[in-house]
Motif scaffolding. Structure first.
Motif, PDB file in Angstrom:
ATOM      1  N   VAL A 273      45.123 105.726 -44.878  1.00 24.93           N
ATOM      2  CA  VAL A 273      43.712 106.157 -44.872  1.00 24.93           C
ATOM      3  C   VAL A 273      43.620 107.670 -44.993  1.00 24.93           C
ATOM      4  O   VAL A 273      42.826 108.203 -45.779  1.00 24.93           O
ATOM      5  N   PHE A 274      44.433 108.393 -44.225  1.00 21.27           N
ATOM      6  CA  PHE A 274      44.399 109.855 -44.282  1.00 21.27           C
ATOM      7  C   PHE A 274      44.843 110.361 -45.652  1.00 21.27           C
ATOM      8  O   PHE A 274      44.320 111.356 -46.164  1.00 21.27           O
ATOM      9  N   TRP A 275      45.808 109.688 -46.251  1.00 23.02           N
ATOM     10  CA  TRP A 275      46.268 110.049 -47.598  1.00 23.02           C
ATOM     11  C   TRP A 275      45.137 109.871 -48.608  1.00 23.02           C
ATOM     12  O   TRP A 275      44.912 110.729 -49.463  1.00 23.02           O
ATOM     13  N   GLN A 276      44.406 108.774 -48.494  1.00 25.55           N
ATOM     14  CA  GLN A 276      43.276 108.516 -49.401  1.00 25.55           C
ATOM     15  C   GLN A 276      42.189 109.571 -49.235  1.00 25.55           C
ATOM     16  O   GLN A 276      41.482 109.898 -50.190  1.00 25.55           O
ATOM     17  N   ARG A 277      42.060 110.117 -48.032  1.00 24.32           N
ATOM     18  CA  ARG A 277      41.056 111.165 -47.793  1.00 24.32           C
ATOM     19  C   ARG A 277      41.527 112.534 -48.266  1.00 24.32           C
ATOM     20  O   ARG A 277      40.788 113.499 -48.209  1.00 24.32           O
ATOM     21  N   GLY A 278      42.775 112.619 -48.679  1.00 20.34           N
ATOM     22  CA  GLY A 278      43.300 113.887 -49.162  1.00 20.34           C
ATOM     23  C   GLY A 278      43.925 114.763 -48.104  1.00 20.34           C
ATOM     24  O   GLY A 278      44.228 115.934 -48.353  1.00 20.34           O
ATOM     25  N   ASN A 279      44.150 114.219 -46.920  1.00 21.14           N
ATOM     26  CA  ASN A 279      44.745 114.986 -45.836  1.00 21.14           C
ATOM     27  C   ASN A 279      46.232 114.655 -45.753  1.00 21.14           C
ATOM     28  O   ASN A 279      46.674 113.824 -44.951  1.00 21.14           O
ATOM     29  N   GLY A 308      54.815 114.296 -47.366  1.00 20.10           N
ATOM     30  CA  GLY A 308      55.482 115.494 -46.889  1.00 20.10           C
ATOM     31  C   GLY A 308      55.582 116.552 -47.984  1.00 20.10           C
ATOM     32  O   GLY A 308      55.325 117.747 -47.743  1.00 20.10           O
ATOM     33  N   ALA A 309      55.911 116.108 -49.205  1.00 22.46           N
ATOM     34  CA  ALA A 309      55.985 117.041 -50.326  1.00 22.46           C
ATOM     35  C   ALA A 309      54.615 117.605 -50.657  1.00 22.46           C
ATOM     36  O   ALA A 309      54.452 118.812 -50.921  1.00 22.46           O
ATOM     37  N   ARG A 310      53.586 116.728 -50.633  1.00 19.80           N
ATOM     38  CA  ARG A 310      52.232 117.183 -50.958  1.00 19.80           C
ATOM     39  C   ARG A 310      51.723 118.153 -49.889  1.00 19.80           C
ATOM     40  O   ARG A 310      51.028 119.132 -50.206  1.00 19.80           O
ATOM     41  N   ALA A 311      52.068 117.923 -48.630  1.00 22.40           N
ATOM     42  CA  ALA A 311      51.590 118.770 -47.540  1.00 22.40           C
ATOM     43  C   ALA A 311      52.105 120.203 -47.686  1.00 22.40           C
ATOM     44  O   ALA A 311      51.419 121.164 -47.306  1.00 22.40           O
ATOM     45  N   ILE A 312      53.293 120.344 -48.234  1.00 25.57           N
ATOM     46  CA  ILE A 312      53.879 121.675 -48.406  1.00 25.57           C
ATOM     47  C   ILE A 312      53.009 122.528 -49.326  1.00 25.57           C
ATOM     48  O   ILE A 312      52.863 123.745 -49.133  1.00 25.57           O
TER      49      ILE A 312
END
Length: 314
Positions: A273-279, A308-312
């Motif tokens: 869900v958080f991934w879908q929200r862009g977080n 993890g890669a996207r968060a960076i």
């Protein structure tokens, strides 16, 4: 000192001016006369409180600054005078016969401190219009008003750890049970009802009536739809395990593996869900816990690496 036979209906309300009349009307239409209604306006920015004050002079209206559903329910409980406390979310509705069935049941089963019922979802059409609620009641096949769901009744604490099948709008509790377990935990912005009913289920036998007696309105303005970037469900069940373990007071229990699987599903679902929200950062934290709970689940690893890669780079 509570009033014997009286049911206090507590309705927390926040920005539900468009729906609260239907909720209140569904209570007033019940075939049980000994009741009081307590609406707690939790700092609404719309006309919620004005609707209640203008249209329903028989309702006790409490206005307070916004603090969340737990604070609003607690304010309602403190003001309530009934032997029984019933909860209703302000955008949902009760169906005919609900209150009578539940109070008759509690009067028949002295060992039961709390009961709840089945419910159905109430979904709008493409124009945002909700259908006639009486047309949304599923076929109940002549089921008796007080029929008990045997699988989801009894000492159910251990079962609630695996599935939150108690929905707040369907709950009626004895005031004596509330006096024993206390008020809602106001540190929870979501999940406070789950924590509360786990707490209650460790103190009393709970019965769930099989009939559908309420409709859950699904719309974009609800608290669960708005969402909060924090995994309250995991906090709730981990807190319960730390306090009471995995067994109900009668000795029935779930296994540590079942509990870990439940935790994994919660973390994986929240991560998605958080991934879908862009977080990505919050999602990564959830998938990291999902990997911990179920190390051989390849999808958890894949999403953990992706987020993890996207968060960076966020």
């Amino acid at each position: 000192m509570s009033v014997k036979g009286l049911v206090s209906v507590v309705i927390p309300a926040y920005n539900v001016g468009a729906h609260i009349s239907e909720a209140i009307d569904s209570v007033l239409a019940q075939d049980y006369s000994e009741m009081e209604l307590v609406v707690v306006d939790d700092g609404s920015k719309d006309d919620t409180a004005d609707v209640v004050e203008t249209r329903y002079p028989q309702v006790t209206l409490i206005r307070k600054a916004n603090g969340g559903a737990a604070t609003a329910r607690n304010a309602g409980i403190r003001a309530a005078q009934g032997e029984f406390i019933a909860f209703l979310d302000a955008d949902d509705i009760w169906l005919p016969g609900k209150l009578r069935a539940q109070i008759d049941h509690l009067n028949a089963y002295a060992e039961v401190g709390m009961n709840c019922t089945d419910f159905a979802r109430w979904v709008s059409d493409d124009r945002g219009v909700f259908p006639d609620p009486l047309l949304e009641i599923p076929d109940q096949g002549g089921m008796a008003a007080g029929a008990i769901d045997q699988e989801l009744s009894g000492w159910v604490y251990h079962k609630l750890l695996l599935d939150n099948f108690v929905w707040t709008t369907t709950v009626v509790m004895r005031r004596s049970l509330i006096d024993k377990i206390g008020l809602y935990d106001e540190s929870f912005r979501l999940g406070q009802d789950y924590e509360y009913f786990l707490r209650a289920s460790h103190e009393t036998v709970v019965h769930r009536l099989s009939r559908v007696y309420a409709l859950y309105r699904q719309h974009a303005g609800s608290a669960t739809a708005r969402g909060i970037d924090y995994n309250y469900a995991a906090r709730v069940i981990e807190g319960a395990r730390a306090k009471w373990g995995l067994a109900s007071p009668n000795g029935e229990c779930i296994s540590p593996r079942e509990f870990q699987d439940r935790l994994h599903k919660i973390h994986f679902m929240c991560g998605y869900v958080f991934w879908q929200r862009g977080n990505a950062a919050t999602a990564f934290n959830e998938f990291k816990h999902a990997v911990r709970d179920k190390p051989l689940h390849l999808k958890s690893w894949a999403y953990a690496l992706l987020t993890g890669a996207r968060a960076i780079f966020q």
